[in-house]
Design an enzyme around this catalytic site. Structure first.
Site, short mmCIF file in Angstrom:
data_model
loop_
_atom_site.label_atom_id
_atom_site.label_comp_id
_atom_site.label_asym_id
_atom_site.label_seq_id
_atom_site.Cartn_x
_atom_site.Cartn_y
_atom_site.Cartn_z
N HIS A 38 -8.52 3.19 -3.18
CA HIS A 38 -7.64 2.25 -2.49
C HIS A 38 -8.07 0.83 -2.88
CE1 HIS A 38 -11.20 2.70 0.07
NE2 HIS A 38 -10.97 1.46 0.47
N LYS A 91 -13.36 4.44 -6.02
CA LYS A 91 -12.57 3.96 -4.90
C LYS A 91 -11.10 4.19 -5.20
CE LYS A 91 -12.02 -0.28 -2.14
NZ LYS A 91 -12.38 -1.72 -2.06
#
Length: 217
Positions: free
Chosen positions: A105, A103
């Site tokens: 963000h 991921k």
């Protein structure tokens, strides 16, 4: 066989997770039994499986700082195990699992939960060819953790098709110098069938399969 192991077999049979018959495995062998942990798919069954994993986890006496459940099947298993260790045994069990894709963000990264530092025990469903567990070992090492054990539901305890004469579990244990434990093994299933005395030809086929493919301990 310990009582929690006997109860686990009975629970697996009642939920058709453990079945007897004729099943073609990925190896091409025709097995007289099949174990499908994916059928532990309700809140009730997950609560129960957590208790069995926790009992086996304590029985193994692992040294750990965090327990790790590899995506995807290991995620509910590690959560259930940690919850049972806490609620049933008052033992704190920090846990983590991985994302298949990182991921980029929010909090970012590929690990959810407790950082994989210190001593790490992997909780998963089964070990077949060993591919998945080797991926977990790579993740743990990348995060600077130290693998100290692995817990799975079932050890089929049969030689791998690679001609080594060892099972996948034996090979991984020796390569990494770690203990790998299972809630039950094929021997426990056979012992249970003998205790019940009602399995007849199914028990005979189990013993024949073990004689042909079982590991030399």
């Amino acid at each position: 066989m310990k009582e929690y192991q006997r109860e686990f077999i009975e629970f697996a049979l009642a939920n058709e997770v453990l079945r007897f018959g004729s099943f073609v495995l990925k190896s091409g062998r025709t097995s007289p039994y099949f174990f499908n942990a994916g059928l532990f798919n309700s809140g009730k069954s997950l609560n129960a499986i957590g208790r069995f994993y926790a009992a086996a986890f304590l029985d193994a006496n692992f040294e750990y700082d965090v327990i790790f459940g590899p995506a995807y099947k290991g995620i509910p298993l590690v959560c259930a195990t940690a919850m049972s260790l806490s609620s049933q045994h008052s033992i704190e069990a920090p846990f983590a699992f991985n994302r298949k894709e990182k991921k980029d963000h929010g909090e970012g990264g590929d690990i959810v939960g407790t950082p994989l530092s210190g001593k790490v025990v992997v909780v998963d469903d089964v070990i077949t060819a060993g591919t998945a567990i080797n991926e977990s070992i790579g993740i743990i090492r990348e995060k600077k953790g130290v693998l100290t054990g692995v817990l799975v539901a079932v050890d089929r305890a049969e030689i791998a098709p690679d001609g080594s004469g060892k099972s996948a579990i034996q090979a991984i244990q020796e390569a990494n110098n770690i203990p790998i434990r299972a809630i039950i093994t094929m021997d426990h299933i056979i012992e249970y069938m003998e205790e019940k005395g009602t399995y007849g030809d199914q028990l005979k086929m189990m013993k024949e399969y073990k004689a042909q493919y079982g590991i030399n301990k």
